[in-house]
Design a protein around this motif. Structure first.
Motif, mmCIF file in Angstrom:
data_model
loop_
_atom_site.group_PDB
_atom_site.id
_atom_site.type_symbol
_atom_site.label_atom_id
_atom_site.label_comp_id
_atom_site.label_asym_id
_atom_site.label_seq_id
_atom_site.Cartn_x
_atom_site.Cartn_y
_atom_site.Cartn_z
ATOM 1 N N ARG A 103 36.302 82.382 60.613
ATOM 2 C CA ARG A 103 35.237 81.575 61.234
ATOM 3 C C ARG A 103 34.476 80.775 60.181
ATOM 4 N NH1 ARG A 103 33.330 86.247 65.033
ATOM 5 N NH2 ARG A 103 34.588 85.779 66.851
ATOM 6 N N THR A 107 34.252 76.747 59.903
ATOM 7 C CA THR A 107 32.959 76.051 59.924
ATOM 8 C C THR A 107 32.825 75.127 58.721
ATOM 9 O OG1 THR A 107 31.936 77.857 61.153
ATOM 10 C CG2 THR A 107 30.455 76.393 59.941
ATOM 11 N N THR A 111 32.623 71.098 59.031
ATOM 12 C CA THR A 111 31.460 70.396 58.477
ATOM 13 C C THR A 111 31.915 69.274 57.559
ATOM 14 O OG1 THR A 111 30.116 72.385 58.640
ATOM 15 C CG2 THR A 111 29.356 70.690 57.113
ATOM 16 N N THR A 116 33.920 69.686 65.292
ATOM 17 C CA THR A 116 33.482 70.961 65.839
ATOM 18 C C THR A 116 34.484 72.025 65.402
ATOM 19 O OG1 THR A 116 32.570 69.852 67.759
ATOM 20 C CG2 THR A 116 32.937 72.219 67.955
ATOM 21 N N PRO A 117 34.004 73.123 64.792
ATOM 22 C CA PRO A 117 34.948 74.148 64.334
ATOM 23 C C PRO A 117 35.604 74.868 65.505
ATOM 24 C CG PRO A 117 32.699 74.870 63.993
ATOM 25 C CD PRO A 117 32.618 73.460 64.486
#
Length: 121
Positions: A103, A107, A111, A116-117
């Protein structure tokens, strides 16, 4: 957990001693407890994901050829509810840690790319 004890007992009749690396035994114990947990339809999907994780770890170390023997050896030690629960807790913590690592990487990448992850389950 009675189902777990029965499932484990069925897997571990008698087995010869087998040479293994330090990680093989721990990972195989995770396979055994997750296989038992996967018999519960409510937990089958999550347990299945964990099974593939541990199978991948074992395959990466070349343990696939000795998997059955290690399962028989390690299963003999999973003969009580406290031991089974301790293994499940240990394996779950490792799976959670790896999920959190994925995760975090997703992310950071999202970024950097302004996207959007994806979600890691």
């Amino acid at each position: 957990m009675l189902l777990f004890a029965a499932a484990t007992a069925a897997l571990v009749a008698t087995s010869p001693a087998v040479a293994q690396t330090g990680g093989d035994g721990a990972d195989v114990r995770c396979l055994l407890v997750l296989q038992a947990i996967a018999r519960d339809p409510k937990q089958q999907e999550q347990a299945g994901r964990g099974l593939y994780f541990y199978l991948g770890k074992l395959a990466a170390r070349g343990a696939s050829s000795r998997l059955e023997a290690v399962m028989l050896t390690e299963g003999q030690g999973l003969n009580s509810q406290p031991k089974n629960q301790a293994e499940l807790t240990r394996c779950g913590a490792e799976l959670n840690q790896q999920t959190n690592t994925l995760r975090a990487a997703n992310t950071r990448i999202a970024t950097r790319l302004g996207a959007t992850p994806p979600t890691a389950k």
